[in-house]
Design an enzyme around this catalytic site. Structure first.
Site, PDB file in Angstrom:
ATOM      1  N   GLY A  73       0.817  -1.212   0.000  1.00 31.86           N
ATOM      2  CA  GLY A  73       0.000   0.000   0.000  1.00 31.86           C
ATOM      3  C   GLY A  73       0.850   1.260   0.000  1.00 31.86           C
ATOM      4  O   GLY A  73       0.526   2.250  -0.653  1.00 31.86           O
ATOM      5  N   THR A  74       1.948   1.218   0.729  1.00 35.91           N
ATOM      6  CA  THR A  74       2.818   2.392   0.822  1.00 35.91           C
ATOM      7  C   THR A  74       3.369   2.763  -0.551  1.00 35.91           C
ATOM      8  O   THR A  74       3.366   3.939  -0.940  1.00 35.91           O
ATOM      9  CB  THR A  74       3.981   2.109   1.803  1.00 35.91           C
ATOM     10  N   HIS A 202      -2.046  -7.621   2.084  1.00 30.53           N
ATOM     11  CA  HIS A 202      -2.071  -8.237   3.410  1.00 30.53           C
ATOM     12  C   HIS A 202      -3.209  -7.746   4.299  1.00 30.53           C
ATOM     13  O   HIS A 202      -3.400  -8.261   5.400  1.00 30.53           O
ATOM     14  CB  HIS A 202      -0.706  -8.109   4.114  1.00 30.53           C
ATOM     15  N   CYS A 326       1.708   1.127  13.115  1.00 28.60           N
ATOM     16  CA  CYS A 326       2.940   1.816  12.738  1.00 28.60           C
ATOM     17  C   CYS A 326       3.330   2.875  13.760  1.00 28.60           C
ATOM     18  O   CYS A 326       4.472   3.287  13.817  1.00 28.60           O
ATOM     19  CB  CYS A 326       2.779   2.469  11.378  1.00 28.60           C
TER      20      CYS A 326
HETATM   21  N1  PLP Z   1      -2.673   3.071   4.251  1.00 27.90           N
HETATM   22  C1  PLP Z   1      -3.413   2.636   5.276  1.00 27.90           C
HETATM   23  C2  PLP Z   1      -4.717   3.290   5.557  1.00 27.90           C
HETATM   24  C3  PLP Z   1      -2.961   1.587   6.078  1.00 27.90           C
HETATM   25  O1  PLP Z   1      -3.706   1.173   7.101  1.00 27.90           O
HETATM   26  C4  PLP Z   1      -1.701   1.005   5.782  1.00 27.90           C
HETATM   27  C5  PLP Z   1      -1.155  -0.064   6.649  1.00 27.90           C
HETATM   28  O2  PLP Z   1      -1.447  -0.144   7.831  1.00 27.90           O
HETATM   29  C6  PLP Z   1      -0.982   1.484   4.691  1.00 27.90           C
HETATM   30  C7  PLP Z   1      -1.485   2.520   3.944  1.00 27.90           C
HETATM   31  C8  PLP Z   1       0.344   0.887   4.306  1.00 27.90           C
HETATM   32  O3  PLP Z   1       0.131  -0.344   3.664  1.00 27.90           O
HETATM   33  P1  PLP Z   1       1.347  -1.387   3.524  1.00 27.90           P
HETATM   34  O4  PLP Z   1       1.547  -1.968   4.873  1.00 27.90           O
HETATM   35  O5  PLP Z   1       0.855  -2.415   2.544  1.00 27.90           O
HETATM   36  O6  PLP Z   1       2.499  -0.630   3.013  1.00 27.90           O
END
Ligand code: PLP
Length: 388
Positions: A73-74, A202, A326
Site C-alpha cells: 500500500g505504501t 495483506h 505503525c
Molecule cells: N494506508 C493505510 C490506511 C494503512 O492502514 C496502511 C497499513 O497499515 C498502509 C497505507 C500501508 O500499507 P502497507 O503496509 O501495505 O504498506
C-alpha cells in the site's frame, strides 16, 4: 501445535486465507517461470498474472488495464502522489487530511520541504471530515486531492464520491488510500471519479509484499519505478507472481463473501463494542458510529494506558492494537486521536479491535469476559487517577 490466538488486529494485517495459500503455492514451487520469457513455461505465469488482474478488477468494478501491481500500500500511495505532481507541474498544491496514514503524510511533509504547498483538512471529534473546509482548500493551484477511503484507526468511512467530484471541478486529480476499505465494503470504480486508488494484499487475506494501484483509464501516469517493461512499462521489476495470484484469489473470495460477511462481522463488532461500553466505566467510542467499516471499533478506556491493556490482553492471547500498528512504538497519542481532539487521558487509553471473517462469536465472548477485570485492575494502579 499452533497456539490459538484471538486475533482482533485485522487492520494491522490479516491471516492469509487457506484458499489463497493453495492457489499461490504452485507459483512458489513448480511454476517459477518469468512472465517476460518467450517460452511456454513463462507463458503459463503470464496467464496467471492476467487472471489475478481480472479478479482484482472485478472486485473494484474496474477494467483490468487500470490495475498496476505493486509491492504494498505504501508504494501505491507514493506512486500515485508523485505521479500526480509530475504530470501536473504547473500546479504546486496538495490537499489531504490530518488523519491519513503515514504512507501519505510523510511523503506530503517531504513535498512541503521541496516547496509544494500542502493543506490538511481537519476532522471533527468523531473523526468525520469537515467537507466544507476541504472544499475551500481545493483551488486552481491544486494538483492532487488525496483522501483515505476509510481510516485505519477508527474505521471511519469518508464521502469519497463527493470529494472526488469536488477535486475534478477544480481540475485536480483525486487519489484515495483504500488500503483499509478494499474487500470490506463494496465499491464500483466505474461509477466514481477516482483517478488513483491504493490497496494492499495483506489487509484482505493475501500475503505481505503485494499491493496494487488503480489508475483510471486515460489518466497520465509517471512511473515510480523505472527499468523493464513489466506492467505495461508503468511499474518495472519482475512480477511477484505468487503474490499477484494470491491477491487475485483474495479479491475473488472477498467479492463472493462480501454481503454476508459484512453483516456477520458488523454484528460481532457491535456486540463487542456495546458490551465493552456497558461493562467498563469511563469507556468511550472513538469515531463515528454511522459511517464506519464493519470490522472496526476503537474505544478509549480513560485514565489508563492503551499499551498496558494490550500487554494484559496478550497474556490471554488476545491480539489488539492501540493507535495504528505503525505508530504504537511510541507512547504519544496517535495523530488521528490528536486530530479528533480526543482528550489526553482518553487518547492514551485507546484500543482498537479489528475483526475479520475468521473471528467467531466465541472470540467476542472471550474478549468481553477478559477486558473488564483488566480495566478494573489497571484503574486501581493508574498514575492518572480519576481525581487528578
Ligand atoms: N494506508 C493505510 C490506511 C494503512 O492502514 C496502511 C497499513 O497499515 C498502509 C497505507 C500501508 O500499507 P502497507 O503496509 O501495505 O504498506
Amino acid at each position: 501445535m499452533k497456539k490459538h490466538v484471538i486475533y482482533a488486529d485485522n487492520n494491522a494485517t490479516t491471516q492469509v486465507a487457506p484458499e489463497v495459500v493453495e492457489e499461490m503455492m504452485p507459483y512458489l514451487t513448480d511454476l517459477y517461470g518469468n512472465a517476460s520469457s518467450i517460452h511456454t513455461f513463462g507463458g503459463q505465469v503470464r496467464h496467471a498474472i492476467d487472471t489475478g488482474r481480472e479478479r482484482l478488477a472485478n472486485l473494484l468494478g474496474a477494467m483490468p488495464c487500470e490495475i498496476l501491481f505493486t509491492s504494498c500500500g505504501t508504494e501505491s500511495d507514493n506512486a500515485a502522489i508523485l505521479s500526480a505532481l509530475e504530470t501536473n507541474v504547473k500546479r504546486r498544491k496538495i490537499v489531504t487530511t490530518r488523519v491519513e496514514h503515514p504512507a501519505v503524510l510523510s511523503l506530503c511533509t517531504e513535498m512541503q520541504q521541496r516547496g509544494y504547498h500542502v493543506e490538511y483538512c481537519p476532522v471533527n471529534h468523531q473523526g468525520r471530515l469537515c467537507v466544507d473546509a476541504l472544499s475551500k482548500m481545493v483551488d486552481d493551484e491544486t494538483a492532487l486531492v488525496s483522501v483515505m477511503w476509510a481510516n485505519n484507526e477508527t474505521g471511519n468511512v469518508h464521502p469519497i464520491a463527493q470529494i472526488a467530484e469536488m477535486a475534478h471541478q477544480h481540475g485536480a486529480l483525486f487519489h484515495t488510500d483504500a488500503v483499509q476499505a478494499v474487500g470490506k465494503i463494496p465499491m464500483n470504480l466505474s461509477k466514481l471519479s477516482i483517478d488513483f486508488l491504493s490497496l494492499s494484499g495483506h489487509k484482505l487475506h493475501a500475503p505481505k509484499g503485494v499491493g496494487a494501484l488503480y489508475v483510471r483509464r486515460g489518466v497520465k501516469f509517471h512511473p515510480f519505478l523505472r527499468g523493464g517493461h513489466q506492467e505495461h512499462g508503468l511499474r518495472a521489476g519482475t512480477e511477484n507472481v505468487a503474490g499477484i495470484v494470491a491477491l487475485g484469489r483474495a479479491a475473488q473470495l472477498a467479492e463472493g463473501n462480501m454481503a454476508e460477511e459484512r453483516t456477520r462481522v458488523a454484528a460481532m463488532r457491535d456486540r463487542l463494542e456495546s458490551g465493552l461500553l456497558r461493562s467498563c466505566p469511563d469507556a468511550k467510542l472513538n469515531g463515528s458510529p454511522d459511517s464506519r467499516l464493519p470490522n472496526t471499533t476503537n474505544i478509549s478506556f480513560e485514565y489508563i494506558e492503551g499499551e498496558s491493556i494490550l500487554l494484559h490482553l496478550n497474556q490471554f492471547d488476545i491480539a489488539a492494537s492501540s493507535g495504528s500498528a505503525c505508530t504504537s512504538g511510541s507512547l504519544e497519542p496517535s495523530h488521528v486521536m490528536r486530530a479528533m481532539g480526543v482528550p489526553y487521558t482518553a487518547a492514551h487509553g485507546s484500543v482498537r479491535f479489528s475483526l475479520s471473517r475468521y473471528n467467531t462469536n466465541e472470540d467476542i465472548d472471550f474478549i468481553l469476559e477478559k477486558v473488564p477485570p483488566i480495566i478494573h485492575l489497571l484503574r486501581d494502579i493508574s498514575p492518572f487517577g480519576r481525581d487528578q
